[in-house]
Motif scaffolding. Structure first.
Motif, short mmCIF file in Angstrom:
data_model
loop_
_atom_site.label_atom_id
_atom_site.label_comp_id
_atom_site.label_asym_id
_atom_site.label_seq_id
_atom_site.Cartn_x
_atom_site.Cartn_y
_atom_site.Cartn_z
N ILE A 315 0.87 -1.18 0.00
CA ILE A 315 0.00 0.00 0.00
C ILE A 315 0.91 1.22 0.00
CG2 ILE A 315 -1.73 1.32 1.27
CD1 ILE A 315 -2.84 -1.23 2.36
N THR A 316 0.89 1.95 -1.11
CA THR A 316 1.75 3.13 -1.25
C THR A 316 0.97 4.38 -0.85
OG1 THR A 316 2.95 2.09 -3.07
CG2 THR A 316 3.16 4.47 -2.84
N ILE A 317 1.54 5.16 0.08
CA ILE A 317 0.93 6.41 0.52
C ILE A 317 1.92 7.53 0.24
CG2 ILE A 317 0.04 7.71 2.48
CD1 ILE A 317 -0.88 5.13 3.72
N SER A 318 1.60 8.37 -0.74
CA SER A 318 2.48 9.47 -1.13
C SER A 318 2.26 10.64 -0.20
CB SER A 318 2.20 9.86 -2.58
OG SER A 318 2.46 8.78 -3.45
N ASN A 319 3.08 10.71 0.84
CA ASN A 319 2.95 11.77 1.83
C ASN A 319 4.32 11.98 2.47
OD1 ASN A 319 2.42 13.01 4.56
ND2 ASN A 319 0.32 12.98 3.78
N ASP A 320 4.75 13.23 2.60
CA ASP A 320 6.09 13.52 3.14
C ASP A 320 6.26 13.05 4.57
OD1 ASP A 320 6.80 14.66 0.75
OD2 ASP A 320 6.31 16.72 1.37
N TYR A 321 5.15 12.88 5.30
CA TYR A 321 5.23 12.45 6.69
C TYR A 321 5.26 10.92 6.82
CZ TYR A 321 4.14 17.29 7.81
OH TYR A 321 4.17 18.65 7.90
N VAL A 322 5.17 10.22 5.70
CA VAL A 322 5.19 8.76 5.69
C VAL A 322 6.57 8.29 5.24
CG1 VAL A 322 4.17 6.68 4.71
CG2 VAL A 322 2.72 8.65 5.22
N SER A 323 7.16 7.39 5.99
CA SER A 323 8.48 6.87 5.63
C SER A 323 8.40 5.95 4.43
CB SER A 323 9.10 6.13 6.83
OG SER A 323 9.29 7.00 7.92
N LYS A 324 9.56 5.73 3.79
CA LYS A 324 9.62 4.88 2.61
C LYS A 324 9.03 3.50 2.92
CE LYS A 324 12.81 3.37 -1.00
NZ LYS A 324 14.23 3.38 -1.45
N TYR A 325 9.45 2.93 4.03
CA TYR A 325 8.84 1.68 4.54
C TYR A 325 8.42 1.98 5.97
CZ TYR A 325 11.29 -0.15 0.50
OH TYR A 325 11.75 -0.36 -0.79
N HIS A 326 7.15 2.30 6.14
CA HIS A 326 6.67 2.87 7.40
C HIS A 326 6.29 1.80 8.43
CE1 HIS A 326 5.15 6.64 9.34
NE2 HIS A 326 4.55 5.73 10.10
N LEU A 327 5.45 0.86 8.01
CA LEU A 327 5.01 -0.17 8.96
C LEU A 327 4.68 -1.46 8.23
CD1 LEU A 327 1.63 -0.67 8.94
CD2 LEU A 327 1.71 1.69 9.77
N MET A 328 4.64 -2.53 9.00
CA MET A 328 4.30 -3.85 8.47
C MET A 328 3.11 -4.39 9.25
SD MET A 328 5.29 -6.43 6.39
CE MET A 328 7.07 -6.41 6.16
N LEU A 329 2.14 -4.95 8.52
CA LEU A 329 1.05 -5.68 9.14
C LEU A 329 1.28 -7.16 8.89
CD1 LEU A 329 -2.09 -3.57 8.14
CD2 LEU A 329 -0.74 -3.44 10.24
N MET A 330 1.11 -7.97 9.93
CA MET A 330 1.33 -9.40 9.84
C MET A 330 0.07 -10.12 10.28
SD MET A 330 5.22 -9.40 11.36
CE MET A 330 5.72 -10.88 10.51
N LEU A 331 -0.48 -10.93 9.38
CA LEU A 331 -1.77 -11.58 9.62
C LEU A 331 -1.58 -13.00 10.11
CD1 LEU A 331 -4.89 -11.40 9.31
CD2 LEU A 331 -4.59 -12.29 6.99
N TYR A 332 -2.21 -13.31 11.24
CA TYR A 332 -2.24 -14.66 11.80
C TYR A 332 -3.70 -15.10 11.90
CZ TYR A 332 2.59 -13.62 13.12
OH TYR A 332 3.91 -13.29 13.09
N ASP A 333 -3.90 -16.36 12.21
CA ASP A 333 -5.27 -16.87 12.31
C ASP A 333 -6.05 -16.16 13.40
OD1 ASP A 333 -4.84 -18.63 10.26
OD2 ASP A 333 -4.36 -20.33 11.57
N ASP A 334 -5.36 -15.77 14.47
CA ASP A 334 -6.07 -15.18 15.60
C ASP A 334 -5.53 -13.81 15.99
OD1 ASP A 334 -3.67 -16.16 16.44
OD2 ASP A 334 -4.40 -16.91 18.36
N ALA A 335 -4.84 -13.13 15.07
CA ALA A 335 -4.36 -11.80 15.40
C ALA A 335 -3.86 -11.09 14.15
CB ALA A 335 -3.23 -11.86 16.42
N LEU A 336 -3.98 -9.74 14.17
CA LEU A 336 -3.38 -8.88 13.17
C LEU A 336 -2.37 -8.01 13.89
CD1 LEU A 336 -3.33 -7.82 10.24
CD2 LEU A 336 -5.07 -6.15 10.90
N LEU A 337 -1.09 -8.22 13.59
CA LEU A 337 0.01 -7.57 14.30
C LEU A 337 0.53 -6.38 13.50
CD1 LEU A 337 2.14 -7.64 16.63
CD2 LEU A 337 3.52 -9.09 15.13
N LEU A 338 0.68 -5.24 14.16
CA LEU A 338 1.29 -4.06 13.54
C LEU A 338 2.69 -3.87 14.10
CD1 LEU A 338 -0.23 -0.55 12.92
CD2 LEU A 338 1.92 -0.74 14.18
#
Length: 421
Positions: A315-338
């Protein structure tokens, strides 16, 4: 039902083995005129939208099938599509399967293919269903495709098919190049009562039945129109179900039970239902907004989802306040980890700065000026919470401890070292 009419039902109103006969009503004829207009216009791009079973996809396919043989047509489903998938799918449809190249190489190959076709005959036509469900990074590739030219004309003509208007998508950041090419937007309209009657009778007539009112009298046609709200795909479903359940012919209003419409919809095999993503109400989704306007909506159906300013992000967000690689979401069967990837300006969840956290439904992620709402986050496994006392404070402590334990477990699985406070 009288066995002599079984073949008629299947041929007139569709089945897997016997496709329905195509009978067009006024709005569908207007759609054909619209398609002709946008393909003849130098900008060569248009949007068609309407609800499921409105017939939009069927009419677009039928019209494009009538184009000259030297005009290439590629149709793809944009649901959950990323840049690499978009390129490989299109090249495969044009007869050039390439799976292992980079996105830039694939785009260059696509440029060669479409420019060659434009120079030899005419610009190819690309039909994209569900563009609103594409990843923003794929939409940006779509915009780059929209700038390709040959012989001083655009090298690709586009038809977008959506369930709803896509004005917000076209007005979003990065979509300007594509939006400038849009000639117009066509909204599908349902049939009137009289059109529904003529539609039903015409389908029976082309199948050889000389007296269609011997199957569907006027009052029954009106009832079928009411149940289908005038949409042709729904009308096919309701008509087929009515014929199947009828004890004799003509069909009578008494043959319709209170739940007739619901049963008919549950048994439909109409192909246009693929326009709607299965189980959309239960899958984990992200809705991104900027200044109160929705700019993307994506399903989280991968193990990892990278969000950032880079075009290589999912998901690309073109905004100066957003880092090149800002965050990662990791999907599990029983959780969504940020996991915040040491971004310059940090990540907020529900107005609190976080480095790692488990997301819950309706959480709001804030990065830069963008807000991302989480829908249908995975639920925790009940056994992890375990028994608790009846007191509210004990229950809250148990839940908090369980969440912390789960967070530590997921961080270990993800290989992320949690900083000491």
């Amino acid at each position: 039902m009288n066995r002599d009419y079984t073949w008629l039902r299947e041929r007139a109103f569709g089945s897997a083995d016997s496709p329905p006969t195509l009978v067009k009503y006024q709005a569908q004829q207007d759609l054909e005129n619209f398609l002709q207009t946008i393909l003849e216009d130098s900008r060569g791009a248009g949007v068609v939208y309407g609800p499921t079973l409105s017939g939009k996809k069927t009419i677009v396919r039928d019209y494009l099938a009538g184009l000259p043989d030297d005009v290439s047509v590629a149709e793809i489903d944009g649901s959950g599509m990323r840049p690499h998938d978009l390129m490989t799918d299109l090249l495969g449809k044009f007869g050039y399967p390439m799976d292992l190249a980079s996105t830039d190489d694939l785009l260059q190959m696509l440029k060669v293919v479409v420019v060659q076709q434009t120079n030899l005959s005419a610009a190819p036509v690309v039909v994209i269903r569900n563009p609103e469900k594409m990843y923003p990074s794929a939409l940006r590739i779509l915009c780059r495709m929209a700038t390709l030219t040959a012989r001083q004309q655009f090298a690709i003509r586009f038809v977008l098919i959506a369930a709803r208007p896509v004005d917000v998508l076209l007005q979003s950041d990065g979509m300007q190049d594509f939006a400038r090419r849009v000639v117009g937007k066509f909204a599908m309209q349902p049939m009137t009562v009289s059109e529904s009657r003529r539609y039903l009778h015409a389908r029976l007539l082309v199948c050889g039945l000389k007296q269609p009112d011997a199957v569907f009298p006027v009052d029954v046609c009106e009832r079928l129109h009411e149940l289908s709200r005038g949409w042709p795909g729904l009308l096919n479903v309701q008509a087929s179900a009515a014929m199947e359940r009828a004890k004799s012919f003509p069909v009578r209003l008494a043959d319709f039970s209170e739940n007739h419409g619901k049963r008919a919809m549950n048994n439909t095999n109409e192909t246009e239902t693929s326009d709607e993503k299965p189980n959309e109400d239960t899958c984990t989704r992200l809705i991104g907004t900027w200044n109160g306007k929705t700019v993307f909506e994506v399903a989280v159906n991968e193990k990892k989802l990278l969000i950032g300013r880079s075009r290589l992000a999912d998901i690309t967000i073109s905004n100066d306040y957003v880092s090149k690689y800002h965050l990662m979401l990791m999907l599990y069967d029983d959780a969504l980890l940020l996991v915040d990837l040491k971004s310059s300006n940090g990540t907020l969840v529900n107005s609190r700065k976080v480095t790692t956290t488990i997301l819950h439904s309706n959480d709001i992620i804030s990065i830069g000026n963008h807000r991302i709402k989480v829908l249908n986050a995975p639920l925790p496994v009940e056994s992890e919470i375990g028994p608790s006392d009846n007191a509210d404070t004990a229950t809250m402590k148990t839940l908090s401890d369980a969440r912390q334990n789960r967070l530590r477990r997921f961080l270990r699985l993800a290989g992320v070292a949690k900083k000491k406070a």
